[in-house]
Design a protein around this motif. Structure first.
Motif, short mmCIF file in Angstrom:
data_model
loop_
_atom_site.label_atom_id
_atom_site.label_comp_id
_atom_site.label_asym_id
_atom_site.label_seq_id
_atom_site.Cartn_x
_atom_site.Cartn_y
_atom_site.Cartn_z
N VAL A 104 36.55 46.57 37.29
CA VAL A 104 38.01 46.51 37.22
C VAL A 104 38.56 45.27 37.92
CG1 VAL A 104 40.17 47.64 37.91
CG2 VAL A 104 38.26 49.02 37.05
N ILE A 105 38.09 44.97 39.13
CA ILE A 105 38.71 43.94 39.96
C ILE A 105 38.70 42.57 39.29
CG2 ILE A 105 36.60 43.41 41.25
CD1 ILE A 105 38.38 43.11 43.74
N GLU A 106 37.72 42.32 38.42
CA GLU A 106 37.64 41.02 37.75
C GLU A 106 38.77 40.81 36.75
OE1 GLU A 106 35.01 43.87 35.39
OE2 GLU A 106 35.41 43.42 37.51
N HIS A 107 39.49 41.87 36.41
CA HIS A 107 40.61 41.78 35.48
C HIS A 107 41.91 41.39 36.17
CE1 HIS A 107 38.42 43.56 32.03
NE2 HIS A 107 37.75 44.18 32.99
N LEU A 108 41.86 41.20 37.48
CA LEU A 108 43.07 40.90 38.26
C LEU A 108 42.98 39.49 38.83
CD1 LEU A 108 43.20 44.26 40.24
CD2 LEU A 108 44.42 43.70 38.13
N SER A 109 44.05 38.71 38.67
CA SER A 109 44.07 37.38 39.27
C SER A 109 44.23 37.45 40.78
CB SER A 109 45.19 36.54 38.66
OG SER A 109 46.45 37.18 38.86
N ASP A 110 44.92 38.49 41.26
CA ASP A 110 45.10 38.72 42.69
C ASP A 110 44.90 40.21 42.94
OD1 ASP A 110 45.82 39.06 45.32
OD2 ASP A 110 47.73 37.99 45.16
N PRO A 111 43.82 40.62 43.63
CA PRO A 111 43.51 42.04 43.77
C PRO A 111 44.15 42.71 44.99
CG PRO A 111 41.75 40.76 44.74
CD PRO A 111 42.76 39.76 44.21
N GLN A 112 45.03 42.03 45.71
CA GLN A 112 45.48 42.57 46.99
C GLN A 112 46.26 43.88 46.86
OE1 GLN A 112 44.13 41.36 49.68
NE2 GLN A 112 43.15 39.90 48.29
N ARG A 113 47.18 43.97 45.91
CA ARG A 113 47.94 45.22 45.75
C ARG A 113 47.01 46.35 45.31
NH1 ARG A 113 53.18 44.53 42.16
NH2 ARG A 113 53.20 46.77 42.61
#
Length: 261
Positions: A104-113
């Protein structure tokens, strides 16, 4: 994107064409079974829900969340399925003893939220299991992947939200290693036809269409060579998080901030 759409991104356990890829992704779910207990479990970004259904056979209270509906056949598994936003979870703080979020995390440009929300809903003594492709072994052609990670980079991102992070990795051995090498070789052979990288400048819809066709062509070639059928679950063991593992797998404890700060 629906679970049945031929994107080359979402896996479906009814598709023999992607059986080797499904075995790879199931490695993280098999690993998660050792952490399942009586506490509620959240499978975040569950996709078609095949892994959520497997976890529901091991834990009494399992919830799968994604933006799309799960495949109809997994609804009989005993898991509950919710459609929602992974960056704004519709759950109370500290209510899950285990959160799994695989590929999942690779689909996000910024994973902080996203990571902050996981830390919020995880119980103080809970565990997060998170997996993502190892960029050192990736073809780097998936247009749905906005950012892929090296082991140390992922560990640093997770440590911002969790006090203790243990990095593991999904290895490819035997026929799985051959399948992975053959797939990369075929992809690189095709992409050499575009040495200037013009494919990356095309409209998003066209890039995704081309990726889906490339994905199918590569796996048809693997199936015709007999590589796909030889790959099974045992060929994707969880071991060290090193440059050779194909997926990174983080084991995170001690959520920071949120309800526990």
């Amino acid at each position: 994107m629906t679970p049945s759409a031929p994107t080359g991104e979402r896996l479906d356990d009814a598709s023999a064409l992607y059986s080797a890829d499904l075995a790879r992704h199931r490695a993280a779910y098999r690993f998660a079974e050792g952490y399942a207990g009586s506490a509620p479990l959240l499978d975040l970004g569950c996709g078609t829900g095949y892994g959520t259904a497997e976890l529901a056979a091991q834990a009494p209270r399992v919830v799968g969340l994604d933006q799309v509906a799960p495949a109809p056949r997994v609804r009989e598994s005993g898991a509950a399925f919710v459609r929602g936003d992974i960056e704004a979870l519709p759950f109370a703080s500290g209510c899950f003893g285990l959160v799994t979020s695989f590929q999942v995390i690779e689909h996000l440009s910024d994973p902080q939220r996203y990571l902050g929300e996981i830390a919020r809903v995880l119980a103080p003594d809970g565990v997060l299991l998170i997996s993502t492709p190892n960029i050192l072994q990736s073809d780097r052609e998936n247009p749905y992947h906005l950012h892929e990670y090296e082991p140390a980079e992922l560990e640093a991102a997770l440590t911002r939200h969790f006090e203790r992070v243990e990095m593991r990795g999904v290895q490819a051995v035997g026929p799985a290693a051959q399948y992975h090498e053959d797939r990369l070789r075929r992809i690189r052979r095709i992409t050499r036809l575009d040495p200037l990288g013009l494919r990356r400048r095309l409209p998003t819809g066209l890039v995704e269409w081309a990726f889906a066709r490339l994905s199918i062509l590569v796996r048809l070639a693997a199936r015709s060579s007999g590589t796909t059928e030889a790959v099974g679950d045992a060929h994707y063991p969880v071991g060290a998080a090193d440059s050779q593992c194909i997926d990174l797998l983080g084991v995170c404890r001690g959520p920071r901030g949120g309800a526990h700060g």
